[in-house]
Write a protein that holds these residues in place. Structure first.
Motif, PDB file in Angstrom:
ATOM      1  N   GLU A  28     -14.891 -11.790  -1.066  1.00  0.00           N
ATOM      2  CA  GLU A  28     -15.386 -12.324  -2.339  1.00  0.00           C
ATOM      3  C   GLU A  28     -14.782 -13.698  -2.623  1.00  0.00           C
ATOM      4  OE1 GLU A  28     -16.879 -10.629  -5.418  1.00  0.00           O
ATOM      5  OE2 GLU A  28     -17.864  -9.200  -4.069  1.00  0.00           O
ATOM      6  N   ASN A  29     -13.551 -13.878  -2.243  1.00  0.00           N
ATOM      7  CA  ASN A  29     -12.830 -15.084  -2.647  1.00  0.00           C
ATOM      8  C   ASN A  29     -12.663 -16.141  -1.559  1.00  0.00           C
ATOM      9  OD1 ASN A  29     -12.286 -14.081  -5.307  1.00  0.00           O
ATOM     10  ND2 ASN A  29     -10.797 -12.687  -4.367  1.00  0.00           N
TER      11      ASN A  29
ATOM     12  N   ASP B 175      -9.277  -4.216   0.076  1.00  0.00           N
ATOM     13  CA  ASP B 175      -8.661  -5.543   0.178  1.00  0.00           C
ATOM     14  C   ASP B 175      -9.574  -6.502   0.954  1.00  0.00           C
ATOM     15  OD1 ASP B 175      -6.537  -4.538  -1.168  1.00  0.00           O
ATOM     16  OD2 ASP B 175      -5.356  -4.100   0.655  1.00  0.00           O
ATOM     17  N   GLY B 176     -10.215  -5.921   1.966  1.00  0.00           N
ATOM     18  CA  GLY B 176     -11.136  -6.746   2.765  1.00  0.00           C
ATOM     19  C   GLY B 176     -12.276  -7.268   1.914  1.00  0.00           C
TER      20      GLY B 176
ATOM     21  N   THR C 160      -6.202 -16.477  10.765  1.00  0.00           N
ATOM     22  CA  THR C 160      -6.418 -15.051  10.584  1.00  0.00           C
ATOM     23  C   THR C 160      -5.961 -14.583   9.211  1.00  0.00           C
ATOM     24  OG1 THR C 160      -5.946 -14.819  12.915  1.00  0.00           O
ATOM     25  CG2 THR C 160      -6.021 -12.798  11.636  1.00  0.00           C
ATOM     26  N   THR C 161      -6.803 -13.714   8.603  1.00  0.00           N
ATOM     27  CA  THR C 161      -6.386 -12.991   7.401  1.00  0.00           C
ATOM     28  C   THR C 161      -6.380 -11.518   7.780  1.00  0.00           C
ATOM     29  OG1 THR C 161      -7.505 -14.626   6.031  1.00  0.00           O
ATOM     30  CG2 THR C 161      -6.894 -12.546   4.973  1.00  0.00           C
ATOM     31  N   HIS C 162      -5.303 -10.831   7.466  1.00  0.00           N
ATOM     32  CA  HIS C 162      -5.211  -9.430   7.870  1.00  0.00           C
ATOM     33  C   HIS C 162      -5.098  -8.541   6.652  1.00  0.00           C
ATOM     34  CE1 HIS C 162      -2.671  -5.892   9.455  1.00  0.00           C
ATOM     35  NE2 HIS C 162      -3.961  -5.630   9.613  1.00  0.00           N
ATOM     36  N   VAL C 163      -5.970  -7.504   6.550  1.00  0.00           N
ATOM     37  CA  VAL C 163      -5.841  -6.496   5.500  1.00  0.00           C
ATOM     38  C   VAL C 163      -5.937  -5.126   6.147  1.00  0.00           C
ATOM     39  CG1 VAL C 163      -6.751  -7.928   3.636  1.00  0.00           C
ATOM     40  CG2 VAL C 163      -8.323  -6.535   5.003  1.00  0.00           C
ATOM     41  N   SER C 164      -5.390  -4.088   5.503  1.00  0.00           N
ATOM     42  CA  SER C 164      -5.394  -2.741   6.066  1.00  0.00           C
ATOM     43  C   SER C 164      -6.383  -1.827   5.357  1.00  0.00           C
ATOM     44  CB  SER C 164      -3.994  -2.126   5.973  1.00  0.00           C
ATOM     45  OG  SER C 164      -3.092  -2.952   6.663  1.00  0.00           O
ATOM     46  N   PHE C 165      -6.786  -2.220   4.162  1.00  0.00           N
ATOM     47  CA  PHE C 165      -7.731  -1.394   3.397  1.00  0.00           C
ATOM     48  C   PHE C 165      -9.067  -2.108   3.266  1.00  0.00           C
ATOM     49  CE2 PHE C 165      -3.596   0.128   2.275  1.00  0.00           C
ATOM     50  CZ  PHE C 165      -3.749   1.503   2.087  1.00  0.00           C
ATOM     51  N   LEU C 166     -10.142  -1.318   3.227  1.00  0.00           N
ATOM     52  CA  LEU C 166     -11.465  -1.918   3.056  1.00  0.00           C
ATOM     53  C   LEU C 166     -11.540  -2.652   1.722  1.00  0.00           C
ATOM     54  CD1 LEU C 166     -14.373  -2.202   4.199  1.00  0.00           C
ATOM     55  CD2 LEU C 166     -15.012  -0.309   2.691  1.00  0.00           C
TER      56      LEU C 166
ATOM     57  N   VAL D 138     -10.989 -16.000  10.425  1.00  0.00           N
ATOM     58  CA  VAL D 138     -11.282 -14.643  10.896  1.00  0.00           C
ATOM     59  C   VAL D 138     -10.583 -13.636   9.983  1.00  0.00           C
ATOM     60  CG1 VAL D 138     -11.157 -13.056  12.853  1.00  0.00           C
ATOM     61  CG2 VAL D 138     -11.392 -15.528  13.252  1.00  0.00           C
ATOM     62  N   LEU D 139     -11.392 -12.634   9.508  1.00  0.00           N
ATOM     63  CA  LEU D 139     -10.796 -11.561   8.710  1.00  0.00           C
ATOM     64  C   LEU D 139     -10.682 -10.322   9.592  1.00  0.00           C
ATOM     65  CD1 LEU D 139      -9.908 -10.290   5.960  1.00  0.00           C
ATOM     66  CD2 LEU D 139     -12.341  -9.698   5.618  1.00  0.00           C
ATOM     67  N   ILE D 140      -9.473  -9.804   9.707  1.00  0.00           N
ATOM     68  CA  ILE D 140      -9.277  -8.583  10.493  1.00  0.00           C
ATOM     69  C   ILE D 140      -8.956  -7.457   9.526  1.00  0.00           C
ATOM     70  CG2 ILE D 140      -7.960  -7.484  12.347  1.00  0.00           C
ATOM     71  CD1 ILE D 140      -7.400 -10.252  13.469  1.00  0.00           C
ATOM     72  N   ILE D 141      -9.825  -6.427   9.502  1.00  0.00           N
ATOM     73  CA  ILE D 141      -9.579  -5.259   8.648  1.00  0.00           C
ATOM     74  C   ILE D 141      -9.142  -4.129   9.588  1.00  0.00           C
ATOM     75  CG2 ILE D 141     -10.487  -3.765   6.824  1.00  0.00           C
ATOM     76  CD1 ILE D 141     -12.729  -5.798   6.405  1.00  0.00           C
TER      77      ILE D 141
END
Lengths: 143, 489
Positions: free
Chosen positions: B43-44, B37-38, B29-35, B3-6
Motif C-alpha cells: 500500500e505504501n 505486513d506485506g 529488498t523489503t522483508h516481512v513475515s506476515f501477509l 523486491v518485497l519478500i514475504i
C-alpha cells in the motif's frame, strides 16, 4: 383554277376563311370540307370504289395537323399507304399553326406534300402556291 | 529494483536473499513475515516484484494470492514453495501469479531469470488488458451497433449500442435468432446475402433492411455483414449497423414530393402547349379576318376606329403569344445544336442585323475575342444573346454622352466569361437586382420594351448550363457578365 380542293380542318371559322381566300384569289372553284383526318380518309375510301376515280377527285388536300379523332399525321400516313397509287396526282399542302420547324421538315419528307404553310392562310400565300410546279398547270390557261 | 519478500522462515529468507543479490546485485529488498505486513508495505511503497511464501502464519496458499490481487497496485508475484507442496505452486499459476519456484531448486540465475520474465509478462499482460479495455470502450460507446452472428445465423454477441438501437435494456430479453427480428419482407434478402458471404473469407456486404425493435416497431438499419468466420479469434460474421429510419423516411418523403412535382410539371407543360395551341387557332382566324377584310367599304368613322383598335389588339395578342411560345421552346430545349462556334462570327452576324436599325453601331461598339475565340454553345442562342445585350445598351444610352459598348471574352477559373459593358443610363441595383432577369419585367417607360429580352438571355444560358450576372450604377453604365461552360458536355 383548280376545280376541286379538299380542306381538312376541325375549325369551322378557319374553313370559312380558307374558302373565302380560295375564291377571292381565284385558286379553286369548289372546296370539300372535312372536320378531321378520318372524314377525309372516308371520302377517299368511297372515291376509290367509284367507276371513274378521276372524276370529281380533288387535286389538292389542305391539311391541318392538330385535329381530334384522326390528326393530320395519321391521315398522311394512312393516305400514303393506301391511296398513293390509287390517286397519284393528289397533292397535299400542310396548313398548320405549329411553331416547331422539325414538323415542317418531317412533313416535307412525304412526297405528296408540296408545301408546308403556317396559319393564317393569306392571299399572298395562296398566290405563291399557284407557282408550285406540281399544280401550276391549273393556272397557266387563265393567266 | 524493489523486491518485497514475504517469508516467515528466516533460513529460507536468508537463502533467497543471497540468490537475489547474486542474480540482481542492485536489488533493494523489503522483508516481512506476515501477509498483513506485506499488504501494508505494498500500500505504501512501490515494488517491481513480490516473492511470496505460501505458508505464512496469518495466511495460507490461495488466500494470500487472492488478498494480494485485491490491491490497487499489482506487482508481479512469484510464489515460493517447498518440494512437498509443489502442486500448490502449480495451482497458483491459475490464480494469476507469474511464476512459482521450488525453494530447494533456486539459485541466483534461476531467480534472476524468473523475476525478469515475471516483470515482462506482467507488463505485456497489462498492455493487453489496456488494449482490451480501450477496444471495449470504443465498441460500447460507438453509436453503431455491433453483433456477432455464427454460421447458423444465430446472434451470439451484441454490443451495448446494438442493444440500445434495438430497444433492449439487456441481453436477457433477447431471442438471439436473426430470423426473429428481421422484417418478413426483408428476410429473403438477408438470407441471400448471408449465403452469399458465407463461403468467402473476409467478404463484406452492405445492405439496408428493417428489424423489429423490442417495442414491436420496425426500424430501418444500414448494415455491413463481414465474414470473419475463418478468424479463430472471432469465428463469426460481424454485423455493424446504424438506425437510418429517419433518413429513409426523409428519402421517401422527398421521393413523393419529386413525383408530385414531376406530375404537376408535366401537367404544366401539357397545359402550356394546349394553351398556346388552342389560343393560337382562334387567333390565326382573327388575323386572317383582318387580312381578308375589305377596309375600303367601311365608311363609318367610328366603326373604322373600332376595327383598327381590333386589329391592333389582335396583333398585340399574337406577339405576346409568339413570345410565350418561344419561351416554352427554350425551356424544352427544342432545336438546339451544341458545337464549337466562333464568338467573332456569331457577333458579326448579329451586328449586321442590328446595323440596319442603328447605322452608327460600328463606331460605338468594340469587341475583343482574342483571349477566347471559341465557345461550345448553340449559334442561334448566342446570336440572340448578342442582339439582346447590344440592343439593350443602345436602347438605354445616356443622352448626354456618346454611347460606348465594350464586349470581351476571357477565361476565369473553369469557365468562359463574356462581358458586355456600356456607359448608358444604368440601373439602381437595389431596385432591379431580384427582378432584372424575370419574365415581363420592365424598369423604364419604354414603349418598345416587353421585358422579355434578358429573360430569354438567361433562359438560353441556363438551358445550356451557363449563367448571367449584372452590375450597374445609375448614370454610369451597366456590365453584364455571362458565364459559359468551358468544356464540351
Amino acid at each position: 383554277m383548280i376545280p376541286l380542293v379538299i380542306s381538312v380542318d376541325d375549325d369551322k371559322v378557319t374553313q370559312m376563311l380558307n374558302q373565302m381566300i380560295f375564291k377571292r384569289s381565284g385558286f379553286s372553284t369548289n372546296t370539300i370540307t372535312c372536320m378531321n383526318g378520318r372524314e377525309a380518309l372516308q371520302f377517299f375510301e368511297k372515291k376509290a370504289t367509284e367507276a371513274d376515280i378521276e372524276v370529281n377527285t380533288p387535286a389538292l388536300i389542305f391539311l391541318d395537323l392538330n385535329m381530334p379523332i384522326m390528326n393530320g399525321w395519321e391521315f398522311l400516313e394512312t393516305f400514303t399507304q393506301q391511296f398513293a397509287t390509287v390517286f397519284p396526282s393528289v397533292k397535299v399542302v400542310v396548313l398548320s399553326s405549329t411553331i416547331n420547324p422539325l414538323e415542317k421538315e418531317k412533313a416535307l419528307k412525304n412526297k405528296h406534300v408540296i408545301d408546308f404553310l403556317c396559319k393564317p392562310l393569306t392571299l399572298e400565300m395562296v398566290a405563291a402556291l399557284k407557282n408550285a410546279s406540281s399544280i401550276n398547270h391549273y393556272f397557266k390557261k387563265n393567266n | 529494483m524493489n523486491v518485497l519478500i514475504i517469508e516467515d522462515n528466516e533460513g529460507d529468507f536468508f537463502l533467497v536473499h543471497e540468490y537475489l543479490l547474486e542474480g540482481i546485485p542492485n536489488a533493494v529488498t523489503t522483508h516481512v513475515s506476515f501477509l498483513a505486513d506485506g499488504l501494508n508495505a505494498i500500500e505504501n511503497n512501490f515494488f517491481d516484484v513480490i516473492l511470496l511464501d505460501l505458508s505464512l502464519p496469518d495466511s495460507k496458499g490461495d488466500n494470500s494470492i487472492n488478498q494480494l490481487k485485491l490491491l490497487a497496485q499489482q506487482p508481479p508475484i512469484i510464489v515460493l514453495t517447498g518440494t512437498s507442496d509443489k502442486q500448490m505452486g502449480i495451482n497458483s499459476l491459475r490464480l494469476g501469479v507469474q511464476d512459482y519456484l521450488v525453494k530447494d531448486e533456486i539459485n541466483g540465475t534461476i531467480l534472476q531469470k524468473s523475476i525478469r520474465y515475471s516483470i515482462e509478462r506482467k507488463n505485456s499482460l497489462h498492455r493487453l488488458e489496456q488494449n482490451e479495455k480501450r477496444f471495449r470502450a470504443l465498441i460500447e460507446n460507438s453509436t453503431d451497433g455491433l453483433a456477432e452472428i455464427n454460421s447458423n445465423g444465430v446472434i451470439t454477441e451484441m454490443s451495448q449500442s446494438a442493444l440500445k438501437i434495438l430497444g433492449y435494456s439487456s441481453k436477457v430479453d433477447l431471442n438471439f435468432s436473426t430470423l426473429n427480428f428481421v422484417h418478413p419482407d426483408d428476410l429473403k434478402k438477408i438470407l441471400l446475402l448471408f449465403n452469399h458471404i458465407l463461403p468467402e473469407h473476409n467478404k463484406i456486404k452492405a445492405t439496408q433492411f428493417r428489424v423489429k425493435r423490442a417495442d414491436g416497431n420496425y426500424i430501418w438499419l444500414e448494415a455491413n455483414f463481414h465474414n470473419l468466420l475463418h478468424e479463430p479469434a472471432v469465428n463469426a460474421v460481424i454485423l455493424n449497423f446504424r438506425d437510418i429510419t429517419s433518413r429513409i423516411q426523409n428519402e421517401q418523403d422527398r421521393k413523393i414530393l419529386i413525383d408530385e412535382l414531376t406530375a404537376s410539371n408535366t401537367d404544366l407543360k401539357q397545359y402550356t402547349y394546349l394553351a398556346s395551341h388552342n389560343l393560337r387557332a382562334p387567333l390565326t382566324n382573327l388575323i386572317s379576318i383582318i387580312n381578308i377584310m375589305d377596309w375600303d367599304v367601311i365608311k363609318d368613322e367610328n366603326c373604322l376606329s373600332l376595327f383598327k383598335a381590333f386589329k391592333e389588339s389582335t396583333f398585340q395578342l399574337n406577339d405576346t403569344l409568339n413570345d410565350m411560345i418561344e419561351v416554352v421552346l427554350v425551356k424544352k430545349m427544342i432545336n438546339i445544336t451544341l458545337k464549337e462556334i466562333s464568338f467573332e462570327e456569331v457577333y458579326h452576324k448579329s451586328i449586321q442585323l442590328l446595323q440596319t436599325q442603328v447605322p452608327q453601331l460600328g463606331e460605338i461598339l468594340t469587341a475583343d475575342f482574342t483571349a477566347v475565340p471559341l465557345v461550345y454553345f448553340d449559334a442561334v442562342y448566342l446570336e440572340n444573346i448578342f442582339t439582346n445585350l447590344i440592343s439593350n445598351a443602345v436602347k438605354y444610352a445616356a443622352p448626354e454622352r456618346p454611347l460606348q459598348i465594350k464586349i470581351k471574352a476571357y477565361f476565369k477559373d473553369d469557365t468562359i466569361q463574356l462581358e458586355c459593358t456600356d456607359n448608358g443610363i444604368g440601373m439602381d441595383m437595389e431596385v432591379v437586382k431580384d427582378k432584372i432577369f424575370g419574365l415581363y419585367q420592365r424598369f423604364h417607360n419604354n414603349e418598345d420594351a416587353k421585358g422579355l429580352g434578358l429573360y430569354m438571355v438567361q433562359s438560353q444560358l441556363n438551358a445550356l448550363g451557363g449563367s448571367i450576372g449584372v452590375n450597374s450604377t445609375l448614370n454610369k453604365g451597366t456590365t453584364f457578365t455571362l458565364t459559359f461552360k468551358k468544356v464540351a458536355v
